[in-house]
Design an enzyme around this catalytic site. Structure first.
Site, PDB file in Angstrom:
ATOM      1  N   GLY A 207       0.826  -1.199   0.000  1.00  0.00           N
ATOM      2  CA  GLY A 207       0.000   0.000   0.000  1.00  0.00           C
ATOM      3  C   GLY A 207       0.859   1.247   0.000  1.00  0.00           C
ATOM      4  CB  SER A 208      -0.103   4.672   0.578  1.00  0.00           C
ATOM      5  OG  SER A 208      -0.745   4.587   1.835  1.00  0.00           O
ATOM      6  CD  GLU A 229       6.764  -5.738  -1.933  1.00  0.00           C
ATOM      7  OE1 GLU A 229       7.039  -4.814  -2.725  1.00  0.00           O
ATOM      8  OE2 GLU A 229       7.485  -6.730  -1.782  1.00  0.00           O
ATOM      9  CG  LEU A 230       5.611   0.739   1.637  1.00  0.00           C
ATOM     10  CD1 LEU A 230       6.284   1.625   2.662  1.00  0.00           C
ATOM     11  CD2 LEU A 230       4.218   0.352   2.111  1.00  0.00           C
TER      12      LEU A 230
HETATM   13  P1  NAP Z   1      -3.264   2.435   1.393  1.00  0.00           P
HETATM   14  O1  NAP Z   1      -4.188   3.550   1.642  1.00  0.00           O
HETATM   15  O2  NAP Z   1      -2.020   2.356   2.199  1.00  0.00           O
HETATM   16  O3  NAP Z   1      -4.126   1.103   1.547  1.00  0.00           O
HETATM   17  C1  NAP Z   1      -3.563  -0.174   1.414  1.00  0.00           C
HETATM   18  C2  NAP Z   1      -4.171  -1.088   2.463  1.00  0.00           C
HETATM   19  O4  NAP Z   1      -3.764  -0.635   3.743  1.00  0.00           O
HETATM   20  C3  NAP Z   1      -5.709  -1.040   2.488  1.00  0.00           C
HETATM   21  O5  NAP Z   1      -6.193  -2.308   2.830  1.00  0.00           O
HETATM   22  C4  NAP Z   1      -5.984  -0.029   3.592  1.00  0.00           C
HETATM   23  O6  NAP Z   1      -7.255  -0.143   4.145  1.00  0.00           O
HETATM   24  C5  NAP Z   1      -4.914  -0.415   4.578  1.00  0.00           C
HETATM   25  N1  NAP Z   1      -4.550   0.609   5.540  1.00  0.00           N
HETATM   26  C6  NAP Z   1      -4.222   1.894   5.301  1.00  0.00           C
HETATM   27  N2  NAP Z   1      -3.909   2.521   6.473  1.00  0.00           N
HETATM   28  C7  NAP Z   1      -4.039   1.595   7.454  1.00  0.00           C
HETATM   29  C8  NAP Z   1      -3.860   1.624   8.871  1.00  0.00           C
HETATM   30  N3  NAP Z   1      -3.482   2.720   9.513  1.00  0.00           N
HETATM   31  N4  NAP Z   1      -4.099   0.491   9.561  1.00  0.00           N
HETATM   32  C9  NAP Z   1      -4.484  -0.634   8.932  1.00  0.00           C
HETATM   33  N5  NAP Z   1      -4.668  -0.725   7.596  1.00  0.00           N
HETATM   34  C10 NAP Z   1      -4.451   0.374   6.861  1.00  0.00           C
HETATM   35  O7  NAP Z   1      -2.807   2.373  -0.108  1.00  0.00           O
HETATM   36  P2  NAP Z   1      -3.613   2.876  -1.386  1.00  0.00           P
HETATM   37  O8  NAP Z   1      -3.293   4.299  -1.543  1.00  0.00           O
HETATM   38  O9  NAP Z   1      -5.008   2.460  -1.376  1.00  0.00           O
HETATM   39  O10 NAP Z   1      -2.866   1.987  -2.489  1.00  0.00           O
HETATM   40  C11 NAP Z   1      -2.051   2.521  -3.446  1.00  0.00           C
HETATM   41  C12 NAP Z   1      -0.604   2.552  -2.963  1.00  0.00           C
HETATM   42  O11 NAP Z   1      -0.111   1.226  -2.902  1.00  0.00           O
HETATM   43  C13 NAP Z   1       0.281   3.282  -3.933  1.00  0.00           C
HETATM   44  O12 NAP Z   1       1.195   4.082  -3.237  1.00  0.00           O
HETATM   45  C14 NAP Z   1       1.005   2.159  -4.648  1.00  0.00           C
HETATM   46  O13 NAP Z   1       2.216   2.527  -5.224  1.00  0.00           O
HETATM   47  C15 NAP Z   1       1.142   1.152  -3.559  1.00  0.00           C
HETATM   48  N6  NAP Z   1       1.354  -0.190  -4.097  1.00  0.00           N
HETATM   49  C16 NAP Z   1       2.554  -0.797  -3.881  1.00  0.00           C
HETATM   50  C17 NAP Z   1       2.785  -2.049  -4.422  1.00  0.00           C
HETATM   51  C18 NAP Z   1       4.104  -2.758  -4.200  1.00  0.00           C
HETATM   52  O14 NAP Z   1       4.158  -3.954  -4.403  1.00  0.00           O
HETATM   53  N7  NAP Z   1       5.166  -2.081  -3.810  1.00  0.00           N
HETATM   54  C19 NAP Z   1       1.798  -2.678  -5.167  1.00  0.00           C
HETATM   55  C20 NAP Z   1       0.596  -2.027  -5.368  1.00  0.00           C
HETATM   56  C21 NAP Z   1       0.369  -0.769  -4.824  1.00  0.00           C
HETATM   57  P3  NAP Z   1      -8.473   0.807   3.680  1.00  0.00           P
HETATM   58  O15 NAP Z   1      -8.753   0.526   2.263  1.00  0.00           O
HETATM   59  O16 NAP Z   1      -9.576   0.369   4.594  1.00  0.00           O
HETATM   60  O17 NAP Z   1      -8.029   2.218   3.922  1.00  0.00           O
END
Ligand code: NAP
Length: 488
Positions: A207-208, A229-230
């Protein structure tokens, strides 16, 4: 309600899901722990059979899974179908190779007896996954952990609950024992609670940076192993002698695939001055060819973004980039459709003070930089907080590979599109996180590397601290450093 499928093409609420209850979380922890104990006694080959069956079930239900994924987060149906097939391939690969990767490894040692490292399960792993590849993100962690015997609790993104439920249903239908993978619609607080629980021994998040820092902090507080994996701002470097037909063919796809919402999308195009104008012209032409529309319709080639929130955030970032001096070479106009569409956009003339220079834009926006030497290309590629992947085009692939080694990211593809395959390690450095998923490295992410030293009788001369001068092993007694070998 927090978890809901809202179709990003027409903004209709398709289905809402209630959050998990405390009772459900406790039941998942108890069942998972019981499963872990049983898995320790179960031959790996039995799990391999089940994992092959997961692959078969994914293929059998490919159409429904693909449709659900497209309705959850908007990607083109053809991309969803491709994702389901890739996910089945990953399952098959880990089922085929897991046992061999997990076989005990012998170590040459001067210790009395023989020494082996056994790779064993450690306990429940919590998976926190994003919406952009609803099935693939789960499978990257599920397949290796299922093989080693770690049960899993899945917390998927709040906007892809239907895909999450369907994945877990497939795993159950394929015959995985209860507790192997439990999908729960957890709140953030419940994720923290699960991480604290002693039965949980690992956390994998994709995620992010925002999500990553919170979850990694919770894991650190409880000393739980974790992989992160961010995000990424992957460079796409075009050297002056690159084959521009190939560049032209790959560049637009590398940015627009999955509506530009891929961690490894090429987000920064770093192009040598002699081919810069041609590059920008070709990218414009290709961006102008895509057709927005219903992602379920095969005629559509530009999908909506996954949510209104994501689209609004991207628009704000583009506005801020322009306010800071970026020029719009193409795009940045509204698309007259109700869904969350964002017109493919090309930004140039971004200087170091522009927020676009160092902020990930997670959608169909390309930033293009003109450079005057290979050295400058590498400097620009590395002058970034992220370090996930990258693509580099060069006239000579060997030279391209040499330049690639200067790029500070976890993966670089020379003269080709990035392909994510089960045998290739996936992950990054810097703010892109740590740890690797997939391949033998992903297989070992949450294993106990247990050392078993086996002797027929004690050799008390060799007890640490009880050594007498004559018994101290010297360098000449030590076995030559060599790779550990599989025990069987
Ligand atoms: P995100 O907001 O971090 O969400 C990812 C996951 O984390 C979701 O299930 C989210 O739940 C959960 N989450 C977020 N904050 C949390 C917390 N404080 N406690 C527990 N769970 C939490 O990421 P996104 O913005 O949706 O996804 C896109 C990002 O992912 C981009 O930055 C992208 O580059 C990155 N990404 C990285 C990879 C890699 O392999 N490096 C692959 C794909 C994507 P909720 O949905 O309920 O908020």
């Amino acid at each position: 309600m927090a978890y809901a499928t809202i179709n990003p093409y027409n903004n209709k609420v398709v289905k809402e899901y209630p959050n998990a209850t405390e009772k459900e979380l406790q039941a998942a922890l108890a069942t998972g722990h019981a499963r872990y104990k049983k898995n320790r006694q179960q031959p790996i080959a039995e799990r391999a059979k089940i994992l092959h069956n997961v692959a078969a079930k994914l293929r059998e239900h490919s159409d429904e899974l693909a449709r659900a994924c497209t309705i959850d987060m908007g990607k083109l149906l053809s991309e969803s179908k491709g994702e389901v097939e890739l996910v089945a391939m990953i399952a098959d690969w880990f089922a085929d190779h897991g046992e061999e990767m997990l076989a005990p490894e012998k170590i040459d040692t001067i210790a009395t007896g023989t020494a082996e490292v056994h790779h064993s399960p450690t306990g429940i792993v919590v998976l926190v996954e994003p919406w952009n590849f609803p099935y693939y993100q789960i499978m990257r962690v599920f397949a290796p952990n299922f093989m080693v015997g770690n049960p899993m609790i899945l917390k998927h993104a709040s906007n892809t609950p239907t895909s999450a439920k369907m994945f877990a249903d497939i795993v159950a239908e394929a015959g995985a024992p209860k507790g192997s993978l439990v999908n729960l619609f957890l709140t953030y607080d419940q994720v923290t609670e699960a991480i604290k629980d002693p039965r949980v021994q690992g956390v994998a998040l994709t995620g992010s940076e925002r999500g990553g820092t919170s979850v990694a902090a919770a894991a650190g507080k409880s000393l739980k192993k974790n992989t992160m994996e961010l995000g990424g701002m992957d460079p796409f470097v075009v050297l002056g002698d690159a084959n521009m037909d190939d560049v032209n063919n790959v560049a637009w796809r590398a940015r627009l695939y999955n509506a530009g919402q891929v961690c490894t999308s090429s987000k920064r195009f770093i192009v040598m001055d002699n081919v810069y104008d041609q590059f920008v012209e070709d990218l414009k032409k290709n961006f102008s060819k895509v057709v927005p529309g219903d992602p379920l319709d095969p005629a559509t080639s530009l999908a909506p973004m996954n949510s209104k929130k994501a689209k609004n955030k991207l628009q704000k970032q583009v506005d801020a980039a322009i306010a800071a001096g970026a020029k719009v070479a193409y795009g940045n106009k509204p698309i007259d459709l109700p869904g969350q569409f964002f017109m493919p956009t090309i930004l140039t003339d971004i200087d170091k003070n522009n927020p676009a220079y160092s902020e990930e834009m997670f959608g169909p926006v390309a930033t293009v930089y003109k450079v005057h030497s290979e050295k400058e290309a590498v400097e620009v590629a590395n002058d970034n907080p992220y370090g996930l992947g990258g693509i580099l085009f060069a006239g000579d692939a060997n030279h391209g590979a040499e330049v690639a080694t200067q790029i500070e990211t976890g993966m670089v593809y020379v003269n080709n599109f990035m392909a994510s395959l089960p045998e290739l390690p996936f992950g990054g450095v810097k703010l892109s996180g740590y740890g690797r998923e997939m391949s033998h490295m992903g297989e070992m992410a949450f294993t106990n590397e247990q050392l078993i030293v086996k002797a027929d009788k004690p050799n008390l001369d060799n007890v640490a601290g009880g050594l007498v001068a004559g018994d101290v092993p010297t360098a000449k007694d030590a076995p030559k450093a060599k790779k550990t070998s599989k025990a069987k």
